[in-house]
Design a protein around this motif. Structure first.
Motif, PDB file in Angstrom:
ATOM      1  N   GLU A   1     -24.532  38.092 -58.432  1.00  0.00           N
ATOM      2  CA  GLU A   1     -22.810  37.291 -59.078  1.00  0.00           C
ATOM      3  C   GLU A   1     -22.627  37.297 -59.976  1.00  0.00           C
ATOM      4  O   GLU A   1     -20.808  37.416 -60.215  1.00  0.00           O
ATOM      5  CB  GLU A   1     -22.545  36.219 -58.014  1.00  0.00           C
ATOM      6  N   ASP A   2     -23.487  37.686 -60.838  1.00  0.00           N
ATOM      7  CA  ASP A   2     -23.042  37.820 -62.177  1.00  0.00           C
ATOM      8  C   ASP A   2     -22.802  38.933 -62.894  1.00  0.00           C
ATOM      9  O   ASP A   2     -22.674  38.958 -64.077  1.00  0.00           O
ATOM     10  CB  ASP A   2     -23.579  35.749 -63.130  1.00  0.00           C
ATOM     11  N   TRP A   3     -23.878  39.691 -62.162  1.00  0.00           N
ATOM     12  CA  TRP A   3     -24.193  41.118 -63.210  1.00  0.00           C
ATOM     13  C   TRP A   3     -23.617  41.560 -62.028  1.00  0.00           C
ATOM     14  O   TRP A   3     -23.900  43.109 -62.722  1.00  0.00           O
ATOM     15  CB  TRP A   3     -25.590  41.453 -63.883  1.00  0.00           C
ATOM     16  N   GLU A   4     -23.065  41.559 -61.435  1.00  0.00           N
ATOM     17  CA  GLU A   4     -22.381  42.732 -59.848  1.00  0.00           C
ATOM     18  C   GLU A   4     -23.553  43.956 -59.732  1.00  0.00           C
ATOM     19  O   GLU A   4     -23.329  45.073 -59.440  1.00  0.00           O
ATOM     20  CB  GLU A   4     -21.562  43.099 -60.322  1.00  0.00           C
TER      21      GLU A   4
ATOM     22  N   ARG B   1     -31.902  36.975 -57.848  1.00  0.00           N
ATOM     23  CA  ARG B   1     -31.523  38.135 -56.613  1.00  0.00           C
ATOM     24  C   ARG B   1     -29.742  37.494 -56.925  1.00  0.00           C
ATOM     25  O   ARG B   1     -28.938  37.917 -57.094  1.00  0.00           O
ATOM     26  CB  ARG B   1     -31.008  37.957 -54.611  1.00  0.00           C
ATOM     27  N   GLN B   2     -29.849  35.838 -56.361  1.00  0.00           N
ATOM     28  CA  GLN B   2     -28.773  36.130 -56.484  1.00  0.00           C
ATOM     29  C   GLN B   2     -27.380  35.642 -57.755  1.00  0.00           C
ATOM     30  O   GLN B   2     -26.501  35.883 -57.998  1.00  0.00           O
ATOM     31  CB  GLN B   2     -28.209  34.552 -56.007  1.00  0.00           C
ATOM     32  N   ALA B   3     -28.287  35.596 -58.558  1.00  0.00           N
ATOM     33  CA  ALA B   3     -27.500  35.946 -59.814  1.00  0.00           C
ATOM     34  C   ALA B   3     -27.204  37.223 -60.210  1.00  0.00           C
ATOM     35  O   ALA B   3     -25.734  37.922 -60.670  1.00  0.00           O
ATOM     36  CB  ALA B   3     -28.273  35.203 -60.972  1.00  0.00           C
ATOM     37  N   LEU B   4     -28.146  38.200 -59.679  1.00  0.00           N
ATOM     38  CA  LEU B   4     -27.615  39.698 -60.512  1.00  0.00           C
ATOM     39  C   LEU B   4     -26.239  39.977 -59.531  1.00  0.00           C
ATOM     40  O   LEU B   4     -26.342  41.223 -59.689  1.00  0.00           O
ATOM     41  CB  LEU B   4     -29.018  40.657 -59.764  1.00  0.00           C
TER      42      LEU B   4
ATOM     43  N   MET C   1     -21.152  39.206 -67.209  1.00  0.00           N
ATOM     44  CA  MET C   1     -21.019  38.035 -66.359  1.00  0.00           C
ATOM     45  C   MET C   1     -21.282  36.971 -66.138  1.00  0.00           C
ATOM     46  O   MET C   1     -22.258  37.511 -65.642  1.00  0.00           O
ATOM     47  CB  MET C   1     -19.503  38.646 -65.600  1.00  0.00           C
ATOM     48  N   ILE C   2     -21.236  36.155 -66.558  1.00  0.00           N
ATOM     49  CA  ILE C   2     -22.053  34.541 -65.973  1.00  0.00           C
ATOM     50  C   ILE C   2     -21.256  33.301 -65.588  1.00  0.00           C
ATOM     51  O   ILE C   2     -20.671  32.765 -66.810  1.00  0.00           O
ATOM     52  CB  ILE C   2     -22.842  34.243 -67.524  1.00  0.00           C
ATOM     53  N   THR C   3     -21.418  33.149 -64.506  1.00  0.00           N
ATOM     54  CA  THR C   3     -20.706  31.696 -63.863  1.00  0.00           C
ATOM     55  C   THR C   3     -21.671  30.621 -64.068  1.00  0.00           C
ATOM     56  O   THR C   3     -22.267  30.100 -64.643  1.00  0.00           O
ATOM     57  CB  THR C   3     -20.456  31.906 -62.794  1.00  0.00           C
ATOM     58  N   GLU C   4     -20.751  29.600 -64.087  1.00  0.00           N
ATOM     59  CA  GLU C   4     -21.442  28.106 -64.799  1.00  0.00           C
ATOM     60  C   GLU C   4     -22.064  27.498 -63.271  1.00  0.00           C
ATOM     61  O   GLU C   4     -21.655  27.956 -62.709  1.00  0.00           O
ATOM     62  CB  GLU C   4     -20.181  27.068 -64.698  1.00  0.00           C
ATOM     63  N   GLN C   5     -22.885  28.062 -63.710  1.00  0.00           N
ATOM     64  CA  GLN C   5     -24.166  26.819 -62.913  1.00  0.00           C
ATOM     65  C   GLN C   5     -23.894  25.252 -62.693  1.00  0.00           C
ATOM     66  O   GLN C   5     -25.266  24.778 -62.883  1.00  0.00           O
ATOM     67  CB  GLN C   5     -25.173  27.404 -63.166  1.00  0.00           C
ATOM     68  N   GLY C   6     -23.340  24.857 -62.089  1.00  0.00           N
ATOM     69  CA  GLY C   6     -23.622  22.993 -62.399  1.00  0.00           C
ATOM     70  C   GLY C   6     -23.162  22.431 -63.538  1.00  0.00           C
ATOM     71  O   GLY C   6     -22.936  23.477 -64.195  1.00  0.00           O
ATOM     72  N   GLN C   7     -22.655  20.939 -63.530  1.00  0.00           N
ATOM     73  CA  GLN C   7     -22.296  19.796 -64.719  1.00  0.00           C
ATOM     74  C   GLN C   7     -23.203  20.539 -65.585  1.00  0.00           C
ATOM     75  O   GLN C   7     -23.099  20.268 -67.017  1.00  0.00           O
ATOM     76  CB  GLN C   7     -21.795  18.849 -64.057  1.00  0.00           C
ATOM     77  N   SER C   8     -24.322  20.492 -65.277  1.00  0.00           N
ATOM     78  CA  SER C   8     -25.427  20.477 -66.160  1.00  0.00           C
ATOM     79  C   SER C   8     -25.294  21.462 -67.186  1.00  0.00           C
ATOM     80  O   SER C   8     -26.411  21.367 -68.182  1.00  0.00           O
ATOM     81  CB  SER C   8     -27.055  20.039 -65.569  1.00  0.00           C
ATOM     82  N   GLN C   9     -25.275  22.905 -67.172  1.00  0.00           N
ATOM     83  CA  GLN C   9     -25.091  24.279 -67.645  1.00  0.00           C
ATOM     84  C   GLN C   9     -24.031  24.328 -67.995  1.00  0.00           C
ATOM     85  O   GLN C   9     -23.337  25.845 -68.312  1.00  0.00           O
ATOM     86  CB  GLN C   9     -26.074  24.664 -66.214  1.00  0.00           C
ATOM     87  N   GLN C  10     -23.013  23.363 -67.636  1.00  0.00           N
ATOM     88  CA  GLN C  10     -21.773  24.374 -68.252  1.00  0.00           C
ATOM     89  C   GLN C  10     -21.773  24.636 -69.614  1.00  0.00           C
ATOM     90  O   GLN C  10     -22.101  23.458 -70.449  1.00  0.00           O
ATOM     91  CB  GLN C  10     -20.508  22.991 -68.471  1.00  0.00           C
ATOM     92  N   GLY C  11     -21.195  25.836 -70.278  1.00  0.00           N
ATOM     93  CA  GLY C  11     -21.304  26.227 -71.772  1.00  0.00           C
ATOM     94  C   GLY C  11     -22.405  26.897 -71.473  1.00  0.00           C
ATOM     95  O   GLY C  11     -22.370  27.396 -72.620  1.00  0.00           O
TER      96      GLY C  11
END
Length: 343
Positions: A193-196, A188-191, A1-11
């Protein structure tokens, strides 16, 4: 699961590398896509992932105008799904064969042949060459012809650790996209929030990743990877305590697999960089946070300049391997350069 990281990275589903993504999106917005791009940066930083996402965007049919590439991949159209699953007929990947030392000229000639054909489903023929520095001279010179006289619907996407590993004539004909290491905090934040990931596990993995998001993700998803890494590191840490014969025995076992040798050297480089820090009383800045007791012990037995010289020697060895110097010879020289630490 990966969340969007702002408009520039949408999708795009990529952590970090906002600057590179913004550049690509601006090119797409202006419809000024060039025929060749070079993604450069350390291993496992996300070069190949970004190249694949760009290929996906170039072929995406989910935008408002099917004749024009959207600014972001929709991830749902048939073209996007095919690129994601590596079965799009207009995406071609050129890699070194397992039984070969290089990407050879025959592979580049096949690329040229494929590039002259009409696309089968998409608006472009996209060619990915990960680790393009693995081309031998003949293959590199052959690729140069394609870069000099590109077909109008062809886009080449190359990745390398360092641009200087390619011929200057190739570098001058591609748009460079240098990619930077991520901060430990962002990883760390990505791990979490996105990888739980468990917060404590994320702390360790983010520190060990040394800015490489790809490495961090692999470490979280593969439990055996962390155990193997610690076993390998403990073995490497023992090398300075061995005599010359024992060190050369280690080289003999490792030299038959040049790719594995590079991976071990990268691990060894992080260890000796940590020893530089530890020998200068900066133990709290070391990357291998779970092995600080051993680092502190070894650092007390060497001089700071010895650790610094070893870092330079490892970097020199890695450079030699990239230039296809004999693996065993390069490693034996490194063993001779290594200071001795009494066990």
């Amino acid at each position: 699961m990966i969340t969007e990281q702002g408009q520039s990275q949408q999708g795009w589903n990529i952590i970090g590398h906002e600057h590179s993504i913004d550049i690509l999106r601006r090119l797409l917005a202006s419809q000024q896509v060039r025929h060749a791009y070079l993604f450069s940066g350390p291993p496992r930083i996300g070069k190949s992932l970004l190249a694949h996402r760009f290929a996906q965007t170039l072929l995406c049919t989910g935008g408002p105008d099917p004749r024009v590439s959207p600014l972001n991949p929709c991830n749902t159209c048939l073209a996007c799904r095919k690129v994601l699953h590596s079965n799009h007929p207009d995406v071609h990947v050129v890699t070194r064969a397992p039984d070969k030392q290089f990407i050879v000229i025959e592979q580049i000639r096949a690329l040229q042949n494929d590039s002259s054909r009409r696309t089968l489903e998409g608006r472009r023929n996209v060619f990915l060459i990960p680790d393009a520095h693995q081309m031998n001279v003949q293959a590199a010179n052959c690729l140069l012809k394609t870069l000099e006289e590109p077909e109008p619907d062809v886009v080449l996407l190359l990745t390398v650790p360092e641009p200087g590993l390619l011929l200057p004539t190739i570098i001058s004909r591609v748009q460079q996209l240098p990619m930077q290491l991520l901060t430990t905090t962002k990883i760390r934040q990505a791990l979490v929030e996105d990888w739980e990931a468990d917060p404590k596990e994320a702390d360790l993995v983010a520190a060990l990743a040394a800015g490489r998001m790809g490495w961090a993700v692999q470490a979280i998803e593969d439990e055996e990877m962390m155990e193997e890494r610690k076993a390998q590191l403990e073995g490497l840490a023992k090398l300075p305590t061995l005599n010359r014969v024992q060190r050369f025995d280690f080289v003999q076992r490792l030299a038959s697999d040049s790719e594995r040798a590079r991976e071990m050297l990268e691990l060894f480089l992080l260890w000796w960089r940590d020893l530089v820090l530890a020998s200068n009383n900066c133990l709290d800045l070391t990357v291998n946070v779970d092995m600080r007791d051993l680092l502190k012990t070894q650092a007390s037995k060497i001089l700071p300049n010895q650790a610094q010289q070893m870092v330079r020697s490892i970097l020199k060895t890695l450079e030699a391997l990239e230039q296809n110097v004999n693996t065993r010879m390069a490693l034996e020289v490194l063993m001779l350069d290594m200071p001795t630490i009494k066990g």
